[in-house]
Design an enzyme around this catalytic site. Structure first.
Site, short mmCIF file in Angstrom:
data_model
loop_
_atom_site.label_atom_id
_atom_site.label_comp_id
_atom_site.label_asym_id
_atom_site.label_seq_id
_atom_site.Cartn_x
_atom_site.Cartn_y
_atom_site.Cartn_z
N HIS A 1 -8.38 -0.62 -0.19
CA HIS A 1 -7.50 -1.79 -0.34
C HIS A 1 -8.42 -2.94 -0.70
O HIS A 1 -9.48 -3.09 -0.13
CB HIS A 1 -6.81 -2.16 0.97
CG HIS A 1 -6.10 -1.04 1.65
ND1 HIS A 1 -4.73 -0.89 1.59
CD2 HIS A 1 -6.55 -0.02 2.42
CE1 HIS A 1 -4.37 0.16 2.30
NE2 HIS A 1 -5.46 0.71 2.81
N HIS B 1 -5.27 -1.33 -5.20
CA HIS B 1 -5.66 -0.13 -4.46
C HIS B 1 -6.41 0.82 -5.37
O HIS B 1 -6.01 1.01 -6.52
CB HIS B 1 -4.42 0.56 -3.88
CG HIS B 1 -3.75 -0.26 -2.83
ND1 HIS B 1 -2.59 -0.96 -3.06
CD2 HIS B 1 -4.11 -0.52 -1.55
CE1 HIS B 1 -2.26 -1.62 -1.96
NE2 HIS B 1 -3.16 -1.38 -1.03
N LYS C 1 -14.93 -2.12 6.55
CA LYS C 1 -14.55 -3.12 5.53
C LYS C 1 -15.62 -4.19 5.34
O LYS C 1 -16.50 -4.38 6.19
CB LYS C 1 -13.23 -3.78 5.90
CG LYS C 1 -13.24 -4.43 7.26
CD LYS C 1 -11.90 -5.07 7.58
CE LYS C 1 -11.94 -5.69 8.97
NZ LYS C 1 -10.87 -6.61 9.25
N ARG D 1 7.64 -11.26 5.54
CA ARG D 1 7.44 -11.03 6.97
C ARG D 1 8.23 -12.07 7.74
O ARG D 1 8.21 -13.25 7.41
CB ARG D 1 5.95 -11.14 7.32
CG ARG D 1 5.18 -10.01 6.67
CD ARG D 1 3.70 -10.09 6.91
NE ARG D 1 3.02 -9.12 6.04
CZ ARG D 1 1.72 -9.05 5.87
NH1 ARG D 1 0.93 -9.89 6.50
NH2 ARG D 1 1.19 -8.15 5.07
N CYS E 1 0.81 -1.22 0.00
CA CYS E 1 0.00 0.00 0.00
C CYS E 1 0.85 1.28 0.00
O CYS E 1 0.63 2.17 -0.83
CB CYS E 1 -0.97 0.01 1.16
SG CYS E 1 -1.33 -1.59 1.86
N GLN F 1 0.87 -11.28 -2.67
CA GLN F 1 -0.48 -10.74 -2.58
C GLN F 1 -1.02 -10.40 -3.95
O GLN F 1 -0.31 -9.83 -4.77
CB GLN F 1 -0.46 -9.50 -1.70
CG GLN F 1 -0.12 -9.83 -0.26
CD GLN F 1 -0.06 -8.60 0.62
OE1 GLN F 1 0.35 -7.54 0.17
NE2 GLN F 1 -0.45 -8.75 1.86
N ASP G 1 -2.69 -7.93 -4.99
CA ASP G 1 -3.04 -6.68 -4.30
C ASP G 1 -3.68 -5.68 -5.26
O ASP G 1 -3.48 -5.76 -6.48
CB ASP G 1 -1.77 -6.08 -3.69
CG ASP G 1 -2.09 -5.35 -2.39
OD1 ASP G 1 -3.28 -5.15 -2.10
OD2 ASP G 1 -1.13 -4.96 -1.68
ZN LIG Z 1 -3.31 -2.11 0.82
#
Ligand SMILES: [Zn+2]
Ligand SMILES: [Zn+2]
Length: 586
Positions: free
Chosen positions: A467, A334, A421, A312, A283, A330, A332
């Site tokens: 997100h 945005h 969310k 991680r 992000c 991910q 991902d």
């Molecule tokens: Zn994000």
């Protein structure tokens, strides 16, 4: 007040844990106790057995025999309340209990214990616990100890190592049998086992724990998942971006993640003094692409998508196959938009989620549920961002959930401090629920990074960030679908869709012709030549969970047809090559 079914099961598990503890205490009178909560599956209790003593699964028979004795004695379970001073006196020799008492006192809670009381009114066993429990040990039903593991006191690796014994408890034998059947099914489907057998991924000690390596077959599935999502969402205006995997720590200082997560990151040192880390999320990077230009309200929404790996530093003990890894990829995305655009954008995201999970056969009524996480109305001050925007976003998300007929539940107080969310939980074929897709509104990151756009009156405004994840991490998603399909992937997702088995080498030319036709429509097939017997090759195709096995012998060469066996079926079918290609394309 405790009459519903779930509450009864909870009390059963809790009581079982105490009965087990009492049994262990009878065998090891000096044992000290850590925590002993109930879990979704059953219960566990942590024990400090003392120097040099241990319990293994070999001891289960003995412990269970003692537990049975406690159940048969039908001790009454009676709640007692103690003052802090009384409690400290009773448990003065147990450092763990004293620490628990500190916590209870700190939280301002009543110290309570539960006693097992015999017919003469004597207490035979006592433990600090807030309950609730069954009324007497005789009500327990069926129980079974399942495993022993090591655990740290308070989950802290710097503290004492304790022995944790797990068990399950059920009202009757049928429920236990159901549970054991579930375990056997789950073991058969275990993605770590299937991933190895089907050759999808591997780990190497030289590379390190929690860092999966994907084979061509496993990579095919990952890419197929990614491509499918990208294709669906490109209809809604997502564009792909690309970011590096390391960043200066400054990025996370601005985002606010540094203070919280710096110990969970991999730190990277280059030649200079600049501190870098491996990115644990994307992000903040994506905000910097947005911030690279002045944006007008006419440019919004701006939608970035990227499938990229994050890192991680998970504790080695927490790593588990593909479910818990140190390198997670991910899918991902945005969206940067105005507060008013949150409605339309979330609706489109729900459509992407619907299309993707429909393709997987997982978007059926009863197979998934959605939680709408909103603010705790009694505690509004803990949320950051303008109230007006929160109200808008919460009502938009609810409107989408309603208009898209989602089976949703509104959960107060579950919103993140930065925004509300929608989370999607899908059930796998064993009924286990997995939180996979999510749509999260964020009012805070755009603020922190000073993101702006110029509105239609020429004024500077802060965009809202959304997100979104469709599959979540590809690693975890693969673990879920390997277990969901038990490795027998649908034809569109199977890395190898067909095995072609020429009966003898003489049939090889025809097999090659058929292979070329399959490849001609981008199908995926392999010829398994006659170096093994036909029977053995047929069995291998079944254990490899290949959707179709094609047999080519004299008859097939003559007729021009194919003999096809579908995975999991016993009967063969004769079809033309064209018909088969049609099956693949479906
Ligand atoms: Zn994000
Ligand atoms: Zn208890």
């Amino acid at each position: 007040m405790c009459n519903n079914h779930d509450d009864l099961e909870l009390r059963r598990k809790h009581t079982a844990s105490h009965i087990m503890t009492y049994a262990v205490k009878m065998m090891h009178p000096d044992v000290k106790l850590g925590v002993g909560p109930w879990t979704d599956e059953g219960f566990y209790q942590d024990f400090d057995l003392g120097e040099g003593k241990s319990i293994s699964e070999k001891d289960f028979k003995k412990i269970q025999k003692k537990m049975r004795w406690i159940v048969n004695k039908n001790f009454k379970i009676v709640r007692q309340e103690f003052t802090e001073a009384e409690a400290r006196e009773i448990w003065k020799d147990d450092k763990y209990k004293l620490e628990l008492i500190d916590g209870i006192v700190e939280r301002g809670e009543q110290i309570s214990a539960y006693d097992f009381v015999d017919e003469e009114g004597r207490t035979v066993y006592r433990d600090i616990c807030a309950g609730p429990h069954l009324d007497s040990t005789g009500d327990l039903g069926i129980f079974k100890l399942t495993k022993v593991a090591a655990a740290y006191w308070r989950g802290d690796s710097d503290r004492e190592t304790l022995t944790r014994i797990y068990g399950v408890a059920f009202p009757n034998e049928e429920k236990l049998a159901e549970y054991e059947h579930f375990l056997a099914e789950a073991a058969k489907r275990d993605h770590r086992k299937l991933g190895q057998e089907l050759g999808l991924f591997t780990f190497s000690e030289k590379v390190g724990a929690g860092l999966p390596l994907f084979t061509p077959k496993g990579t095919f599935i990952r890419n197929k998942v990614e491509d499918t999502i990208m294709k669906i969402q490109s209809k809604y205006g997502f564009e792909r971006v690309n970011i590096p995997h390391i960043t200066k720590k400054d990025l996370y200082e601005t985002s606010g993640h540094w203070a919280k997560f710096k110990d969970d990151l991999f730190h990277v040192h280059g030649k200079g003094d600049t501190q870098f880390v491996m990115k644990p999320m994307n992000c903040p990077h994506h905000t910097q692409i947005y911030a690279s230009q002045m944006r007008s309200y006419r440019d919004l929404p701006i939608r970035y998508a990227e499938t990229t790996t994050c890192y991680r530093d998970e504790q080695p003990g927490e790593l588990l196959g593909l479910s818990r890894v140190r390198s997670l990829t991910q899918d991902d995305g945005h969206i940067f938009c105005t507060p008013d655009q949150v409605l339309e954008e979330s609706r489109n995201l729900v459509k992407v989620i619907r299309e993707f999970y429909t393709k997987l056969g997982m978007f059926n009524e009863g197979d998934f549920k959605v939680s709408l996480s909103v603010r705790d109305s009694a505690n509004l001050s803990k949320y950051l961002g303008a109230t007006e925007n929160w109200e808008k976003a919460e009502s938009f998300l609810e409107e989408v959930a309603k208009s898209e007929n989602l089976p949703y539940e509104r959960i107060e107080g579950e919103a993140a401090f930065y925004g509300p969310k929608l989370d999607f939980q899908f059930k796998d074929s064993l009924g286990r629920e997995w939180q996979l897709a999510t749509i999260q509104i964020d009012f805070v990151q755009p603020e922190r990074f000073g993101l702006e756009y110029i509105d239609n009156e020429g004024k500077r405004q802060t965009p809202v960030m959304i997100h979104r994840a469709i599959a979540g991490s590809l690693e975890r998603f693969m673990a879920v679908i390997i277990e969901h399909f038990a490795g027998a992937f649908p034809v569109w997702l199977a890395p190898v869709q067909a095995h072609i088995l020429p009966v003898t080498d003489a049939h090889l030319p025809r097999a090659e012709e058929v292979l070329a036709k399959i490849r001609g429509i981008s199908g995926r097939a392999e010829i398994i030549d006659a170096s093994d017997t036909l029977g053995k090759r047929l069995r291998n195709s079944q254990t490899g969970k290949i959707p179709f096995t094609i047999i080519i012998g004299d008859g097939e060469v003559k007729s021009g047809k194919l003999t096809i066996r579908k995975y999991g079926e016993k009967k063969d079918k004769q079809i033309s090559v064209e018909e088969f290609l049609g099956l693949l394309e479906e």
